[in-house]
Design a protein around this motif. Structure first.
Motif, PDB file in Angstrom:
ATOM      1  N   LYS A  35     -43.392  24.646 -52.746  1.00  0.00           N
ATOM      2  CA  LYS A  35     -43.387  24.775 -51.556  1.00  0.00           C
ATOM      3  C   LYS A  35     -45.007  23.470 -50.924  1.00  0.00           C
ATOM      4  O   LYS A  35     -45.584  23.282 -50.681  1.00  0.00           O
ATOM      5  CB  LYS A  35     -44.047  26.158 -51.596  1.00  0.00           C
ATOM      6  N   VAL A  36     -43.908  23.433 -49.005  1.00  0.00           N
ATOM      7  CA  VAL A  36     -44.560  22.462 -48.773  1.00  0.00           C
ATOM      8  C   VAL A  36     -44.011  23.838 -47.116  1.00  0.00           C
ATOM      9  O   VAL A  36     -43.488  23.332 -46.601  1.00  0.00           O
ATOM     10  CB  VAL A  36     -43.462  20.766 -48.623  1.00  0.00           C
ATOM     11  N   PRO A  37     -46.104  23.549 -47.312  1.00  0.00           N
ATOM     12  CA  PRO A  37     -45.854  24.278 -45.612  1.00  0.00           C
ATOM     13  C   PRO A  37     -44.749  23.919 -44.540  1.00  0.00           C
ATOM     14  O   PRO A  37     -45.323  22.918 -44.310  1.00  0.00           O
ATOM     15  CB  PRO A  37     -47.241  24.456 -45.582  1.00  0.00           C
ATOM     16  N   GLY A  85     -51.245  18.721 -61.466  1.00  0.00           N
ATOM     17  CA  GLY A  85     -50.771  17.706 -60.617  1.00  0.00           C
ATOM     18  C   GLY A  85     -50.305  17.875 -59.003  1.00  0.00           C
ATOM     19  O   GLY A  85     -50.942  17.389 -57.815  1.00  0.00           O
ATOM     20  N   LEU A  86     -49.760  18.460 -59.203  1.00  0.00           N
ATOM     21  CA  LEU A  86     -49.229  19.745 -57.817  1.00  0.00           C
ATOM     22  C   LEU A  86     -51.239  19.937 -56.956  1.00  0.00           C
ATOM     23  O   LEU A  86     -51.193  19.860 -55.519  1.00  0.00           O
ATOM     24  CB  LEU A  86     -48.212  20.489 -56.982  1.00  0.00           C
ATOM     25  N   ALA A  87     -51.548  21.071 -58.081  1.00  0.00           N
ATOM     26  CA  ALA A  87     -53.036  21.559 -57.205  1.00  0.00           C
ATOM     27  C   ALA A  87     -53.746  20.307 -56.964  1.00  0.00           C
ATOM     28  O   ALA A  87     -54.128  20.655 -55.783  1.00  0.00           O
ATOM     29  CB  ALA A  87     -53.204  22.189 -58.528  1.00  0.00           C
ATOM     30  N   SER A  88     -53.683  19.681 -57.746  1.00  0.00           N
ATOM     31  CA  SER A  88     -54.862  18.406 -56.676  1.00  0.00           C
ATOM     32  C   SER A  88     -54.815  17.574 -55.401  1.00  0.00           C
ATOM     33  O   SER A  88     -55.747  17.089 -54.859  1.00  0.00           O
ATOM     34  CB  SER A  88     -54.632  16.840 -57.825  1.00  0.00           C
ATOM     35  N   VAL A  89     -53.399  18.260 -55.113  1.00  0.00           N
ATOM     36  CA  VAL A  89     -53.180  17.727 -54.042  1.00  0.00           C
ATOM     37  C   VAL A  89     -52.866  18.937 -52.750  1.00  0.00           C
ATOM     38  O   VAL A  89     -51.996  18.476 -51.424  1.00  0.00           O
ATOM     39  CB  VAL A  89     -51.998  16.609 -53.912  1.00  0.00           C
ATOM     40  N   GLY A  90     -53.268  19.925 -52.927  1.00  0.00           N
ATOM     41  CA  GLY A  90     -53.095  21.253 -52.112  1.00  0.00           C
ATOM     42  C   GLY A  90     -51.658  22.042 -51.968  1.00  0.00           C
ATOM     43  O   GLY A  90     -51.496  22.668 -51.089  1.00  0.00           O
ATOM     44  N   LEU A  91     -50.826  21.284 -53.389  1.00  0.00           N
ATOM     45  CA  LEU A  91     -49.676  22.522 -53.330  1.00  0.00           C
ATOM     46  C   LEU A  91     -49.388  23.289 -54.294  1.00  0.00           C
ATOM     47  O   LEU A  91     -49.746  22.625 -55.749  1.00  0.00           O
ATOM     48  CB  LEU A  91     -48.685  20.605 -53.127  1.00  0.00           C
ATOM     49  N   THR A  92     -48.131  23.378 -54.465  1.00  0.00           N
ATOM     50  CA  THR A  92     -47.625  24.492 -55.856  1.00  0.00           C
ATOM     51  C   THR A  92     -46.100  24.480 -55.173  1.00  0.00           C
ATOM     52  O   THR A  92     -45.725  24.848 -54.143  1.00  0.00           O
ATOM     53  CB  THR A  92     -48.308  26.207 -54.826  1.00  0.00           C
ATOM     54  N   SER A  93     -45.971  25.095 -57.101  1.00  0.00           N
ATOM     55  CA  SER A  93     -43.919  25.419 -56.625  1.00  0.00           C
ATOM     56  C   SER A  93     -44.136  26.867 -56.918  1.00  0.00           C
ATOM     57  O   SER A  93     -43.542  28.093 -56.547  1.00  0.00           O
ATOM     58  CB  SER A  93     -43.710  25.054 -58.032  1.00  0.00           C
ATOM     59  N   ARG A  94     -45.544  28.630 -57.172  1.00  0.00           N
ATOM     60  CA  ARG A  94     -45.017  29.210 -56.992  1.00  0.00           C
ATOM     61  C   ARG A  94     -44.205  29.751 -55.862  1.00  0.00           C
ATOM     62  O   ARG A  94     -45.189  29.929 -54.776  1.00  0.00           O
ATOM     63  CB  ARG A  94     -46.177  29.836 -56.987  1.00  0.00           C
ATOM     64  N   GLY A  95     -43.644  30.813 -56.485  1.00  0.00           N
ATOM     65  CA  GLY A  95     -43.131  32.205 -55.709  1.00  0.00           C
ATOM     66  C   GLY A  95     -41.682  30.530 -55.075  1.00  0.00           C
ATOM     67  O   GLY A  95     -41.407  31.624 -53.904  1.00  0.00           O
ATOM     68  N   ALA A  96     -42.058  29.717 -55.136  1.00  0.00           N
ATOM     69  CA  ALA A  96     -40.356  28.751 -54.912  1.00  0.00           C
ATOM     70  C   ALA A  96     -39.561  29.030 -54.670  1.00  0.00           C
ATOM     71  O   ALA A  96     -37.713  28.600 -54.620  1.00  0.00           O
ATOM     72  CB  ALA A  96     -40.390  27.342 -54.676  1.00  0.00           C
TER      73      ALA A  96
END
Length: 440
Positions: A35-37, A85-96
């Motif tokens: 997910k990329v806001p 790795g995603l969480a370390s830069v404020g990204l997530t795949s949750r809910g994608a």
């Protein structure tokens, strides 16, 4: 003593969907969607995505029409490392993926009110993304924020928000609901005109509650609108609105870093949204040196950059050519949205990239100025009904040789609504013949 090899742990692919993961094939290779806001990615985030793609996805990534990034052929045992790795830069795949509020999109990249629409999109992302109250829905739920009606992407959202008035104290949005594509395309209806921004989140919450209470899985909101009718839906929604707070305080430092100038955006064309990490890193490096430190994933699967100065703009255009984004090849000159097809999707019925390349060689020059899209199945992930011409792979038919071959429907969009079918059941040869004559 004979050693016993460790048994492979069974993977629950259905549960993985809420973590943005789909099973790609019978070899249990996975797709992970990031997910990329509103499609805005900082250079630090982009660099980390490149590292993860190198480590776990064969050095490639795919840009979607909703401003997300997909990593393909991921292994189940690597998912924890990817998540960290995603969480370390404020990204997530949750809910994608799965029955959840998906990534908040904004197709009007670098528009006149970029900062305003980005601020709202990021508030919505923070409120809905990963929130357990908005997971376990009957099916996916898509929200978009748009700066005006160009592109008409409000028509295909569960909730589409269109900025129509900008004021110092309160911005106003038209609110559209119940749209979607797939096997039964349906345009959204206008729920409310000029809704104040402070009412947006409570209103969406009420729409989600209405949807969940009155829709059985695996149906989307458009099914509730179609079966119950608009008047019944409005009545049910009104009951839900009465049980919630009427307003929320707007504002805050939510905006993505806005361009410092009004210079024209520089876009790197990426055929089919598919690129390797070397090309991606080249773009990230250009963004670090010539922009305010971010890049935008566009709804047409390209990457847009906002130069800091006229000199930066000149350097961007020059260096894009040097690293291969020259814009002169047919696949870089024409807007052509392409889903992954059977290259990387279990639902895919054709090799979409190859069909798109053939289409580019057959279409008349005048047709290149129109937008195109191809979907590898009726799910219409590439939004073909919003393109000037859209191709949908509608099925497979067994030929005389016993081999199943794809059949295609061709859509044409000329008005303000969704595109309409103009040809159905075409084989590949007939499709190319039709494309060669589309504007005659």
């Amino acid at each position: 003593m004979t050693s016993v090899p460790p048994q492979k742990t069974a993977v629950d692919f259905h549960k993985l969907r809420l973590d943005g993961v789909y099973r790609m094939n019978d070899q249990d290779e996975l797709m992970l969607r990031i997910k990329v806001p509103a499609g805005v990615l900082s250079v630090a985030q982009a660099g980390q995505v490149a590292e993860l793609a190198d480590s776990f996805a064969g050095g490639r990534l795919h840009l979607t029409t909703r401003g997300s990034i997909e990593l393909h052929r991921v292994k189940a045992e690597d998912l924890p490392s990817l998540g960290r790795g995603l969480a370390s830069v404020g990204l997530t795949s949750r809910g994608a993926c799965g029955g959840a509020v998906r990534g908040i999109t904004c197709s009007t990249s670098f528009s006149a009110h970029f900062g305003i629409t980005q601020a709202l999109a990021r508030r919505l992302h923070r409120h809905f993304a990963g929130n357990p109250h908005f997971e376990g829905l009957p099916k996916k739920f898509k929200i978009a924020v748009e700066d005006g009606y160009q592109g008409a992407r409000h028509l295909i959202q569960d909730v589409g928000l269109v900025l129509v008035e900008v004021h110092q104290d309160e911005n106003l949005y038209d609110v559209w609901v119940g749209g979607g594509l797939g096997r039964e395309p349906q345009a959204a209806i206008l729920l409310e005109e000029k809704a104040a921004e402070k009412r947006i989140i409570p209103l969406i919450e009420a729409v989600v509650r209405t949807y969940c209470k009155h829709t059985a899985p695996p149906r989307r909101l458009k099914y509730l609108l179609r079966t119950q009718g608009e008047s019944t839906f409005r009545r049910l929604l009104q009951q839900e609105q009465g049980s919630a707070s009427a307003t929320l305080v707007a504002g805050g430092l939510d905006a993505a870093p806005a361009p410092g100038t009004n210079l024209e955006t520089v876009t790197a064309p990426i055929f089919a949204g598919d690129l390797d990490t070397t090309a991606f890193r080249n773009l990230v490096d250009l963004a670090a040196r010539h922009t305010e430190g971010f890049l935008v994933l566009t709804a047409d699967q390209n990457i847009a950059l906002a130069p800091r100065s006229e000199k930066d703009a000149q350097e961007l255009n020059k260096q894009l050519i040097e690293v291969g984004f020259n814009g002169f090849a047919p696949e870089q000159h024409t807007i052509f949205r392409v889903c992954v097809g059977n290259h990387a999707c279990r639902m895919g019925l054709c090799a979409t990239r190859e069909v798109a390349r053939q289409a580019l060689t057959h279409m008349p020059e005048t047709a290149r100025d129109l937008s195109w899209a191809i979907s590898g199945c009726p799910n219409s992930c590439s939004q073909p009904q919003l393109a000037g011409f859209g191709i949908v792979t509608s099925g497979l038919v067994k030929g005389e040789n016993g081999v199943r071959q794809p059949r295609f429907d061709l859509y044409r969009r000329t008005g303000q609504n969704l595109g309409e079918k103009i040809k159905t059941g075409l084989n590949l040869q007939d499709l190319m013949q039709t494309i060669s004559q589309v504007l005659q």
